[in-house]
Write an enzyme that holds these catalytic residues in place. Structure first.
Site, PDB file in Angstrom:
ATOM      1  N   HIS A  50      46.164  -7.473  35.484  1.00 40.51           N
ATOM      2  CA  HIS A  50      45.330  -7.594  34.544  1.00 40.51           C
ATOM      3  C   HIS A  50      45.459  -7.018  33.213  1.00 40.51           C
ATOM      4  O   HIS A  50      45.940  -5.928  33.418  1.00 40.51           O
ATOM      5  CB  HIS A  50      43.809  -7.550  35.063  1.00 40.51           C
ATOM      6  CG  HIS A  50      43.063  -8.586  36.047  1.00 40.51           C
ATOM      7  ND1 HIS A  50      42.266  -9.295  35.686  1.00 40.51           N
ATOM      8  CD2 HIS A  50      43.561  -8.737  37.231  1.00 40.51           C
ATOM      9  CE1 HIS A  50      42.115 -10.131  36.723  1.00 40.51           C
ATOM     10  NE2 HIS A  50      42.768  -9.918  37.655  1.00 40.51           N
ATOM     11  N   GLU A  68      38.000  -3.831  41.434  1.00 42.05           N
ATOM     12  CA  GLU A  68      39.133  -3.910  42.562  1.00 42.05           C
ATOM     13  C   GLU A  68      39.760  -2.377  42.945  1.00 42.05           C
ATOM     14  O   GLU A  68      40.817  -2.299  43.152  1.00 42.05           O
ATOM     15  CB  GLU A  68      40.076  -4.965  42.243  1.00 42.05           C
ATOM     16  CG  GLU A  68      39.652  -6.191  42.254  1.00 42.05           C
ATOM     17  CD  GLU A  68      40.879  -7.310  42.487  1.00 42.05           C
ATOM     18  OE1 GLU A  68      41.905  -6.951  42.717  1.00 42.05           O
ATOM     19  OE2 GLU A  68      40.390  -8.437  42.318  1.00 42.05           O
TER      20      GLU A  68
END
Length: 659
Positions: free
Chosen positions: A644, A367
């Site tokens: 995350h 990402e």
């Protein structure tokens, strides 16, 4: 295979692409700012709750018409730019390979000479993280913001953790072999060019100084000067500290006493000059230095929880066994409080760490969609990693079935030279995921050579699968394609045969955000995929069941800025407890329970949704060598910067030859 160092084959296309993007960018930036102003994060909501004058609401009322007017005015230029930009993508290369140009810090070639496949073997450390570097308006839907500043801080924190020296600990106590500490970051504070022994006392009631930038990012010849003496490091092992802890004569050390333990440490590695601070960093809450934020690059001291606490067990010490030395080969933060040997059947160490592992060799990120953020992140990572592959993916309609607005978001960084690289785009993306060129990046790196001039190589793959919940079939198809591409890449890049091996394969690692966990009932198809028969998951006990120590890697976005978890040390402490994990991790879904987070806490198995994976295989490696996991880490150093948890794995490649 030629590695692409520029996105286009000639300078004319590069200039034309820059011109077209220059026409598009004002419209893109204004749209991003406009949408972002209507998607506040929880941190911003808390700030505005304390604003009695509604100043921010007034700003939105004033700026929105201005943004709209400028957006409309920029649309014609953006359209012209798009008509130029789109066809250019057919000539665009699938990635950009960047190598550090500063020869004073480049040491990839030196690393290759350190391992000759002799001795007891060599360890390699791999890291993976989803860093959520989307355009700011989209990142806000994950409750993170200020993408450009976050990119710079993420890079700083990663190199801060990775550049710490590795240590070996000898304990002269026959009655106890455990060390309990929240972090070993405070053990050593190496100074610039200081290769001498340092005598230090650690009080259990005070913080120890730790300066993250002083460990040296790319180690030169001087890093390997002081390797003699007891506790010889593995071949090629750098940044190693030797620490001796002497037990009391009577074998006792109480908690209330302020005794000190003498430490003799040898720290090597030149200092890396610290970078100047960035004004943007102060705009986000997670970049402010707080007490106990030992994961931040700007933190000059470790938290009180990061103190080294040594407790020698009760009983009489037999002086004849005092010279028994127990060898601990560890990173700076090894043997933390969460890593007490509760699971004695495990063959490797595991921990929740406030730092990235010392001497991190390879890093795979997902990402990294925003191109400006990718440049800032690359600039920071180059202070530690010499080789970086970024801007991976395709745009427009080139190479995939549907139109792609952003790249794959994959980024790879390495201390070792990259020999080959390949990228493949998943053609079956659905929904919002179809707008990104999600795929897989395959790399071949050289990590050494034998005395017979045979190259020692390793394979690393990084991927990001379909994210939308319920798209089980799509993810299984992507896993099938991933396996085929892996096999194809190995065959196309292999330059040796069984009869005449020119290369020896040391490891094959697969990592990334797979967007399914091993405990959810909705992910049963992925859990039973054939990929897991070829690649081993250190955290997995079997399909549908994780090992007891494994925890989830997906954080609850709503709690990112809570005081309890907004710093690396705080998040580490919270995740060490079951109740803390239930409060701040997203848990697996189940058909038998409510979809709300609170309704699932008490009854669901597992320790959260673990969707970020580190896998390895023993298939296709050199037959006489053995690969074993040495340690596995869940990392909290990026607390407040992403939703995350990064993961890291250290593999030991044993050659079977003893000195």
């Amino acid at each position: 295979m030629v590695l692409y160092t520029s996105p286009f084959p000639n300078s004319f296309l590069s200039v034309l692409h820059s011109f077209s993007w220059g026409l598009i960018f004002p419209c893109y930036w204004l749209a991003d700012r406009l949408v972002g102003s209507f998607v506040p994060t929880t941190y911003e909501k808390r700030q505005r709750a304390d604003d009695p004058c509604y100043f921010h609401a007034l700003c939105i009322i004033i700026t929105t018409p201005i943004y709209l007017a400028l957006l409309v005015a920029s649309l014609p230029f953006a359209l012209i730019g798009f008509l130029l930009w789109s066809p250019l993508q057919s000539a665009r290369r699938p990635y950009i390979y960047s190598r550090l140009k500063d020869k004073n810090h480049a040491n990839g070639a030196t690393l290759l000479t350190e391992w000759k496949a002799a001795g007891s073997g060599k360890s390699f450390c791999f890291g993976s993280a989803n860093v959520c570097l989307l355009p700011d308006s989209l990142a806000r839907f994950n409750n993170v913001f200020n993408t450009q500043a976050r990119a710079k801080e993420i890079g700083r924190r990663i190199r801060n953790g990775a550049s710490r020296p590795q240590i070996k600990i000898y304990i002269d106590s026959p009655t106890n072999t455990s060390i309990s500490a929240a972090s070993f970051s405070s053990l050593v504070s190496p100074q610039a060019g200081d290769n001498r022994a340092v005598n230090a006392g650690i009080k259990r009631t005070t913080s120890m100084e730790y300066k993250g930038d002083n460990c040296g990012s790319n180690n030169g010849e001087e890093n390997r000067e002081d390797k003699g003496g007891s506790g010889e490091p593995h071949e090629g092992e750098e940044n190693t500290c030797i620490v001796r802890i002497n037990g009391e004569e009577n074998g006792l050390m109480s908690d209330t006493e302020t005794d000190t333990v003498n430490i003799q440490a040898r720290a090597s590695g030149p200092a890396e000059p610290s970078l100047e601070g960035d004004a943007e960093i102060s705009k986000t809450p997670n970049h402010k230095q707080k007490e106990g934020d030992s994961g931040s690059l700007d933190s000059c001291s470790a938290s009180r929880e990061s103190l080294v606490k040594v407790r020698v067990g009760d009983g009489t010490v037999d002086q004849s066994t005092v010279n028994n030395k127990l060898l601990y080969k560890a990173s700076i933060m090894k043997k933390t409080s969460v890593r007490k040997k509760k699971h004695t059947d495990e063959t490797f160490d595991h921990e929740i760490s406030a730092f990235f592992p010392a001497n991190l060799d390879f890093l795979c990120l997902q990402e990294v969609f925003d191109k400006r953020a990718a440049e800032k992140l690359k600039e920071q990572l180059h202070h530690y990693f010499e080789y970086i592959v970024y801007d991976v993916g395709v745009y427009s309609c080139h190479g995939c079935c549907s139109f792609k607005f952003v790249n794959s978001g994959l980024l790879f960084a390495s201390r070792y030279p990259v020999m080959d690289a390949a990228y493949h785009c998943y053609p079956n993306g659905r929904g919002m995921d179809s707008l990104a060129s999600k795929g897989a990046l395959f790399l071949k790196v050289q990590v050494g050579s034998t005395p017979q001039d045979q190259r020692i190589v390793g394979y690393i793959s990084c991927t990001h699968l379909q994210a939308i919940a319920g798209d089980t079939t799509v993810r299984c198809e992507q896993l099938d394609m991933l396996q085929d591409w892996l096999s194809e890449f190995r065959k196309s890049t292999s330059s040796s045969s069984t009869a005449n091996p020119e290369e020896l394969v040391a490891f094959d690692v697969l990592c990334g955000d797979l967007n399914f966990d091993n405990c959810s009932s909705e992910d049963k198809l992925e859990q039973q995929h054939s990929l897991f028969t070829h690649y081993k998951d250190p955290c997995r006990a079997g399909p549908g069941e994780d090992k007891p120590w494994a925890i989830g890697t997906l954080l609850d976005p709503e709690g990112l800025y809570d005081e309890e978890v907004c710093t690396p040390d705080n998040l580490q402490k919270v995740l060490e407890s079951e109740e803390g994990r239930k409060g701040y991790l997203v848990y697996p879904t189940s058909k038998n329970h409510s979809s709300s987070q609170k309704g699932r806490k008490a009854s669901l198995k597992g320790n959260g949704r673990r969707i970020d994976y580190m896998l390895y295989t023993e298939e296709g490696l050199y037959l006489e060598w053995k690969v074993e996991v040495e340690e596995f880490s869940f990392i909290t150093q990026l607390a407040g910067l992403t939703d995350h948890l990064p993961v890291a794995m250290r593999l030991m490649v044993s050659t079977g030859e003893d000195d």
